[in-house]
Design an enzyme around this catalytic site. Structure first.
Site, mmCIF file in Angstrom:
data_model
loop_
_atom_site.group_PDB
_atom_site.id
_atom_site.type_symbol
_atom_site.label_atom_id
_atom_site.label_comp_id
_atom_site.label_asym_id
_atom_site.label_seq_id
_atom_site.Cartn_x
_atom_site.Cartn_y
_atom_site.Cartn_z
ATOM 1 N N HIS A 127 -63.595 -3.462 -13.749
ATOM 2 C CA HIS A 127 -63.817 -4.718 -13.029
ATOM 3 C C HIS A 127 -63.760 -4.424 -11.526
ATOM 4 C CE1 HIS A 127 -63.020 -9.331 -12.858
ATOM 5 N NE2 HIS A 127 -63.588 -8.914 -11.747
ATOM 6 N N ARG B 236 -64.058 -4.938 -7.670
ATOM 7 C CA ARG B 236 -64.032 -6.088 -6.776
ATOM 8 C C ARG B 236 -64.549 -5.683 -5.411
ATOM 9 N NH1 ARG B 236 -59.884 -7.452 -10.448
ATOM 10 N NH2 ARG B 236 -59.973 -9.637 -11.062
ATOM 11 N N HIS C 182 -59.116 -1.290 -6.574
ATOM 12 C CA HIS C 182 -58.830 -0.393 -7.698
ATOM 13 C C HIS C 182 -60.094 0.384 -8.045
ATOM 14 C CE1 HIS C 182 -60.155 -4.119 -9.572
ATOM 15 N NE2 HIS C 182 -58.984 -4.694 -9.383
ATOM 16 N N GLU D 119 -67.239 -5.827 -15.600
ATOM 17 C CA GLU D 119 -66.899 -7.221 -15.337
ATOM 18 C C GLU D 119 -66.996 -7.518 -13.847
ATOM 19 O OE1 GLU D 119 -63.463 -7.773 -18.798
ATOM 20 O OE2 GLU D 119 -62.876 -7.623 -16.687
ATOM 21 N N HIS E 155 -57.342 -10.847 -21.534
ATOM 22 C CA HIS E 155 -56.385 -11.265 -20.503
ATOM 23 C C HIS E 155 -55.027 -11.570 -21.133
ATOM 24 C CE1 HIS E 155 -54.879 -12.690 -16.663
ATOM 25 N NE2 HIS E 155 -55.993 -12.225 -16.124
ATOM 26 N N GLY F 226 -56.291 -4.178 -20.538
ATOM 27 C CA GLY F 226 -56.007 -3.198 -19.512
ATOM 28 C C GLY F 226 -54.557 -3.153 -19.097
ATOM 29 N N HIS F 227 -54.108 -4.172 -18.361
ATOM 30 C CA HIS F 227 -52.780 -4.156 -17.759
ATOM 31 C C HIS F 227 -51.688 -3.916 -18.802
ATOM 32 C CE1 HIS F 227 -49.670 -5.124 -14.812
ATOM 33 N NE2 HIS F 227 -49.107 -5.855 -15.755
#
Length: 237
Positions: free
Chosen positions: A43, A45, A50, A70, A190, A213-214
């Site tokens: 993802h 940004r 990141h 994403e 999420h 992910g996290h």
């Protein structure tokens, strides 16, 4: 079977915090696939805090499973995705200043915009998914955009499940049933983790893919910590 796509943003965060190339994002992507994951998600940004845009290009020949990118379809993101042509693009209405995704699309208000964007991606052979809440009207709106899939935003479920409220899955079940009836594939992501993923999977019919992910990276750190500490102690004896 529901596919697991691993979001490697946190690996890039760790790398960027020190400079250099440790951990090696590309090697991690290769290893994750060899460990059995069926996809890699990133993802990027605009501030590249990141995943860097160059990472997205570098990962293209590395990802041999499914490659999911994403992001908010601003001009730079559109150009990136159209150049790389990943397996899937997941459209997320992120503001530039958000730490993490915190809302799904209003597919009614933004329907004409989403139709235009999705047409561009589908004309280039890229599967499209819309990050979305469980409001049934918005699910219907997603079908009108021409998207191939939706990705259910699962933060509300995860938060309530942690408190013992298993009934929080009901709106997701209803949304998935409607989406399937409308011809949409169903993804989710999420705050899904080892504690809630099995229950979620059991209650979401036709769940094609989860992107995690996290939690997965955090759990990997903790579950592997004892082993690494012991390896250091052994070498210091």
């Amino acid at each position: 079977m529901t596919k697991l796509s691993v979001n490697i943003n946190k690996i890039a965060t760790l790398r960027n915090s020190r400079g250099g190339n440790v951990p090696d994002l590309l090697k991690v992507a290769v290893d994750i696939q060899e460990f059995g994951a069926e996809g890699i998600t990133i993802h990027p940004r605009p501030d590249e805090r990141h995943i860097k845009y160059q990472d997205a290009y570098d990962l293209k020949p590395i990802v041999t499973t499914e490659y999911n990118i994403e992001g908010n379809p601003i001009a730079d993101f559109m150009d990136l995705v159209l150049a790389i042509k990943p397996t899937q693009v997941t459209l997320v209405p992120d503001g530039n200043d958000v730490l993490t995704s915190n809302a799904g699309w209003d597919t009614i208000t933004h329907q004409s915009f989403l139709k235009e964007v999705i047409t561009d991606f589908k004309d280039n052979g890229i599967r499209t998914s819309i990050f979305i809440d469980t409001d049934l009207k918005l699910i219907e709106g997603a079908a009108e955009t021409g998207a191939d899939r939706i990705e259910l935003y699962t933060e509300a479920f995860a938060s309530q499940y942690e408190k013992g409220n298993t009934g929080a899955v009901k709106p997701y079940t209803e949304a998935a049933l409607l989406a399937h009836d409308l011809g949409l594939g169903i993804n989710a992501g999420h705050d899904l983790n080892l504690e809630n993923i099995q229950f979620f999977k059991q209650n979401i019919p036709n769940l094609a893919e989860v992107s995690i992910g996290h939690a997965l990276i955090s759990e990997s750190l903790y579950l592997g910590l004892q082993n690494v500490v012991n390896m250091y102690l052994h070498r210091l004896q």
